[in-house]
Scaffold this motif. Structure first.
Motif, PDB file in Angstrom:
ATOM      1  N   SER A 236       6.903   5.911   6.117  1.00 29.31           N
ATOM      2  CA  SER A 236       7.541   6.661   5.211  1.00 29.31           C
ATOM      3  C   SER A 236       7.914   7.875   4.767  1.00 29.31           C
ATOM      4  N   ASP A 237       8.832   8.072   4.444  1.00 28.56           N
ATOM      5  CA  ASP A 237      10.035   9.738   3.172  1.00 28.56           C
ATOM      6  C   ASP A 237       9.350  10.043   2.360  1.00 28.56           C
ATOM      7  N   GLY A 238       8.411   8.907   2.173  1.00 26.07           N
ATOM      8  CA  GLY A 238       7.665   9.706   0.391  1.00 26.07           C
ATOM      9  C   GLY A 238       8.573   8.445  -0.136  1.00 26.07           C
ATOM     10  N   ARG A 239       9.245   8.137   0.052  1.00 21.94           N
ATOM     11  CA  ARG A 239      10.261   6.893  -0.692  1.00 21.94           C
ATOM     12  C   ARG A 239      10.172   5.657  -0.824  1.00 21.94           C
ATOM     13  N   LEU A 240      11.119   5.667   1.121  1.00 18.89           N
ATOM     14  CA  LEU A 240      11.373   4.101   1.523  1.00 18.89           C
ATOM     15  C   LEU A 240      10.622   4.177   2.680  1.00 18.89           C
ATOM     16  N   ILE A 241      10.342   2.903   3.259  1.00 17.60           N
ATOM     17  CA  ILE A 241       9.834   2.497   4.217  1.00 17.60           C
ATOM     18  C   ILE A 241      10.645   2.817   5.174  1.00 17.60           C
TER      19      ILE A 241
ATOM     20  N   MET B 128       0.305  -1.317  -0.135  1.00 20.34           N
ATOM     21  CA  MET B 128      -0.263  -0.178  -0.047  1.00 20.34           C
ATOM     22  C   MET B 128       0.815   1.117   0.677  1.00 20.34           C
ATOM     23  N   CYS B 129       1.995   1.636   1.309  1.00 13.92           N
ATOM     24  CA  CYS B 129       2.848   2.264   1.018  1.00 13.92           C
ATOM     25  C   CYS B 129       3.315   2.411  -0.489  1.00 13.92           C
ATOM     26  N   GLU B 130       4.112   1.252  -0.871  1.00 14.98           N
ATOM     27  CA  GLU B 130       4.487   1.885  -2.862  1.00 14.98           C
ATOM     28  C   GLU B 130       3.150   2.491  -3.135  1.00 14.98           C
ATOM     29  N   ILE B 131       2.321   1.436  -3.496  1.00 16.60           N
ATOM     30  CA  ILE B 131       0.907   2.813  -3.952  1.00 16.60           C
ATOM     31  C   ILE B 131       0.727   3.687  -3.590  1.00 16.60           C
ATOM     32  N   ALA B 132       0.980   4.334  -2.746  1.00 12.54           N
ATOM     33  CA  ALA B 132       0.238   5.657  -2.081  1.00 12.54           C
ATOM     34  C   ALA B 132       1.687   6.830  -2.887  1.00 12.54           C
ATOM     35  N   ASN B 133       2.389   6.102  -2.712  1.00 11.11           N
ATOM     36  CA  ASN B 133       3.888   6.820  -3.831  1.00 11.11           C
ATOM     37  C   ASN B 133       3.698   7.272  -5.331  1.00 11.11           C
ATOM     38  N   ASP B 134       2.980   6.352  -5.805  1.00 13.35           N
ATOM     39  CA  ASP B 134       2.831   6.156  -6.723  1.00 13.35           C
ATOM     40  C   ASP B 134       2.001   7.200  -7.609  1.00 13.35           C
ATOM     41  N   TYR B 135       1.746   7.665  -8.272  1.00 11.36           N
ATOM     42  CA  TYR B 135       1.037   9.283  -8.593  1.00 11.36           C
ATOM     43  C   TYR B 135       0.588   8.624  -9.912  1.00 11.36           C
ATOM     44  N   ASP B 136       1.568   8.402 -10.659  1.00 15.46           N
ATOM     45  CA  ASP B 136       1.006   7.712 -11.848  1.00 15.46           C
ATOM     46  C   ASP B 136       0.083   6.733 -11.790  1.00 15.46           C
ATOM     47  N   TYR B 137       1.072   5.500 -11.315  1.00 12.04           N
ATOM     48  CA  TYR B 137      -0.134   4.127 -10.446  1.00 12.04           C
ATOM     49  C   TYR B 137      -1.743   4.650 -10.513  1.00 12.04           C
ATOM     50  N   ILE B 138      -2.306   5.839  -9.041  1.00 12.58           N
ATOM     51  CA  ILE B 138      -2.651   5.850  -8.281  1.00 12.58           C
ATOM     52  C   ILE B 138      -3.678   6.371  -9.894  1.00 12.58           C
ATOM     53  N   LYS B 139      -3.772   7.205 -10.461  1.00 13.14           N
ATOM     54  CA  LYS B 139      -4.070   8.086 -11.371  1.00 13.14           C
ATOM     55  C   LYS B 139      -4.444   7.250 -12.230  1.00 13.14           C
ATOM     56  N   THR B 140      -3.702   6.593 -13.033  1.00 12.96           N
ATOM     57  CA  THR B 140      -4.347   5.573 -14.181  1.00 12.96           C
ATOM     58  C   THR B 140      -5.603   4.275 -13.189  1.00 12.96           C
ATOM     59  N   SER B 141      -5.115   4.470 -12.400  1.00 13.89           N
ATOM     60  CA  SER B 141      -6.127   3.051 -11.346  1.00 13.89           C
ATOM     61  C   SER B 141      -7.505   4.086 -11.022  1.00 13.89           C
ATOM     62  N   LEU B 142      -7.884   4.570 -10.692  1.00 14.79           N
ATOM     63  CA  LEU B 142      -8.752   5.863 -10.269  1.00 14.79           C
ATOM     64  C   LEU B 142      -9.684   6.450 -11.518  1.00 14.79           C
ATOM     65  N   ASN B 143      -8.877   6.524 -13.032  1.00 15.52           N
ATOM     66  CA  ASN B 143      -9.784   7.616 -13.850  1.00 15.52           C
ATOM     67  C   ASN B 143     -10.925   6.706 -14.051  1.00 15.52           C
ATOM     68  N   GLU B 144     -11.401   5.585 -14.131  1.00 16.15           N
ATOM     69  CA  GLU B 144     -12.618   5.912 -14.719  1.00 16.15           C
ATOM     70  C   GLU B 144     -13.115   6.037 -13.329  1.00 16.15           C
TER      71      GLU B 144
ATOM     72  N   CYS C 178       0.592   5.529   8.399  1.00 20.30           N
ATOM     73  CA  CYS C 178      -0.717   5.525   7.958  1.00 20.30           C
ATOM     74  C   CYS C 178      -0.407   4.233   8.945  1.00 20.30           C
ATOM     75  N   ILE C 179      -2.156   3.963   9.809  1.00 17.51           N
ATOM     76  CA  ILE C 179      -2.436   2.918  10.803  1.00 17.51           C
ATOM     77  C   ILE C 179      -3.399   2.831  10.278  1.00 17.51           C
ATOM     78  N   ASN C 180      -3.074   1.282   9.639  1.00 20.84           N
ATOM     79  CA  ASN C 180      -3.959   0.237   8.695  1.00 20.84           C
ATOM     80  C   ASN C 180      -4.956  -0.716   9.464  1.00 20.84           C
ATOM     81  N   ARG C 181      -5.654  -0.848   9.065  1.00 16.30           N
ATOM     82  CA  ARG C 181      -6.521  -2.740   9.342  1.00 16.30           C
ATOM     83  C   ARG C 181      -6.318  -3.853   8.443  1.00 16.30           C
ATOM     84  N   SER C 182      -5.674  -5.041   7.966  1.00 18.27           N
ATOM     85  CA  SER C 182      -6.501  -5.738   6.701  1.00 18.27           C
ATOM     86  C   SER C 182      -7.035  -7.015   7.529  1.00 18.27           C
TER      87      SER C 182
END
Ligand code: ADP
Ligand code: MG
Length: 430
Positions: A376-381, A1-17, A47-51
């Motif tokens: 995360s520092d926006g790049r690494l966890i 999830m952290c990797e997704i959060a840090n990936d603007y392009d992936y978020i944009k393409t994925s949520l596009n529709e 982030c404090i998450n719960r799976s």
């Protein structure tokens, strides 16, 4: 999830529709884009998450077997860590007091539950990262605080661990009057309390934004130098759409090694997109119309009460979802939970008057949540902690879960050792 959060392009393409039809997700995304454009005042994200998981009972070589399946990941306002840690302590105490045998010979154990301590530690990690003496944690709460006892335990636990850290708890709707930015985008409350960390326990549902200043408050908090838990991009990474996309190894292996991806996908359900803009979506839509008995239809929402189950899916799709709106939904395989023998105590139960309850157990199904906290520092966890759990049990046949909604109760976990020929019938009725 952290990797997704840090990936603007992936978020944009994925949520596009979704962005075209879902105002709420679209507003969140606009906030994200506007702070990127302005230049981030704070690069660290938390982030404090719960799976959440359920047990799935299935047939293997004609024998019934169990496996674990992920229901969803919550990226914002993951609740109940206090109650679940306390429930485990209470159950342990009652087991000792009444000498309730649990089957130790079969390797059964009730694991310790550190959920509350972990959530507190996650907040402290982020607070320390900000690194300003005498700064505060801001807990953003709801209008009518039904979660206040969970909040207070978190405050108490942070304060026990770190008496120097102070928490201010303010309702989202009241922040407009008291929050402002300093010259270097520091977030101040009442002009003099510098906020190190904004901990959102609200703001996950469109209805949370039904007062005039709501979006300008969210933007103010996001623009500020305070660390956010979750940051807006972490919040977006919790969209259910990502669960459907990560179902494909192509997407999953963008973020994980092939061997990790393989391990992780063992707990995933099957998903289908039903969006009108792609052939796969059209295929999923047809499955939803014709063969949905063992499926769940989920909108892009948090917080319970919005899912459509099994045979209700086709009429719903036919009557209430326009072609464009289809992208807001995903189809998910139904998890077939075994019925557990247990007792569910609800608010109107008068147990002492009803001795028959002792001999007539309820048939329940349970959902297991595992808490995690990430910095995360926006790049690494930098920090990635997993500890503590929540078990919510509800009566078999109730579709929606949720303790606050009145359907479920909090329970504790018993771990059984499968290699010791455990007799699951002690615990399950089927
Ligand atoms: P949210 O909590 O954001 O509303 P969930 O995905 O957790 O959404 O769904 C709400 C509840 O619906 C869950 O707690 C669970 O009880 C039930 N549920 C969700 N997905 C499934 C599934 N695939 N199979 C069986 N039950 C499910
Ligand atoms: Mg849920």
């Amino acid at each position: 999830m952290c990797e997704i959060a840090n990936d603007y392009d992936y978020i944009k393409t994925s949520l596009n529709e979704i962005l075209k039809v879902d105002d709420f997700t679209s507003n969140l995304f606009k906030v994200y884009e506007s702070i990127l454009k302005e230049g981030l005042a704070q690069k660290n994200i938390a982030c404090i998450n719960r799976s959440d998981y359920m047990i799935d009972s299935y047939l293997e070589d004609n024998k019934s077997s169990f496996r674990i399946r992920q229901v969803e990941i919550n990226a914002i306002a993951s609740s109940m860590s206090a109650h679940s840690q306390n429930t485990q302590l209470m159950h342990n105490y009652l087991m000792t007091k009444y000498r309730v045998p649990i089957d130790k010979s079969k390797g059964a154990t009730i694991p310790k539950n550190d959920a509350l301590n972990m959530v507190a530690q996650g907040l402290i990690d982020a607070y320390d990262k900000y690194g300003v003496l005498d700064s505060y944690i801001l807990l953003v709460s709801e209008e009518r605080s039904s979660n206040f006892s969970d909040f207070l335990y978190i405050e108490l636990t942070v304060s026990k661990m770190r008496p120097d850290i102070r928490i201010v708890r303010i309702r989202f709707c009241d922040l407009h009057d008291v929050a402002q930015l300093g010259p270097n985008k520091e977030l101040f409350i009442d002009k003099n309390k510098e906020i190190a960390l904004v901990y959102f326990r609200y703001g996950y549902d469109p209805s949370n934004y039904n007062f005039g200043a709501a979006w300008s408050v969210r933007i103010l908090l996001e623009r500020s130098k305070a660390i956010k838990c979750p940051s807006i991009n972490f919040h977006l990474s919790g969209a259910k759409k990502f669960q459907q996309l990560l179902n494909s190894s192509l997407d999953l292996e963008k973020f994980l090694s092939a061997s990790d991806a393989k391990k992780l996908s063992q707990v995933f359900c099957k998903f289908w997109s039903i969006e009108a803009s792609s052939p796969e979506g059209e295929k999923g839509f047809q499955i939803g119309l014709s063969n949905a008995k063992n499926l769940v239809l989920k909108p892009q929402r948090e917080g319970g009460g919005h899912n459509i189950f099994g045979n209700d899916i086709a009429p719903f799709l036919n009557q209430q979802v326009s072609q464009e709106e289809r992208s807001q939904y995903i189809l998910m395989e139904l998890i077939n939970s075994p019925k557990e023998k247990n007792w569910l105590l609800l608010h109107d139960d008068n147990v002492s008057d009803d001795k028959s309850r002792l001999y007539n157990y309820d048939e329940l199904v349970s959902e297991l949540g595992i808490y995690g906290s990430v910095l995360s520092d926006g790049r690494l966890i930098e920090r990635n902690r997993a500890a503590g759990y929540l078990v919510r049990s509800k009566k078999f046949g109730t579709n929606e879960g949720g303790v606050a909604t009145g359907y479920a109760g909090i329970s504790s976990l018993v771990l059984l050792d499968q290699s010791r020929d455990t007799d699951f019938s002690l615990y399950f009725t089927d």
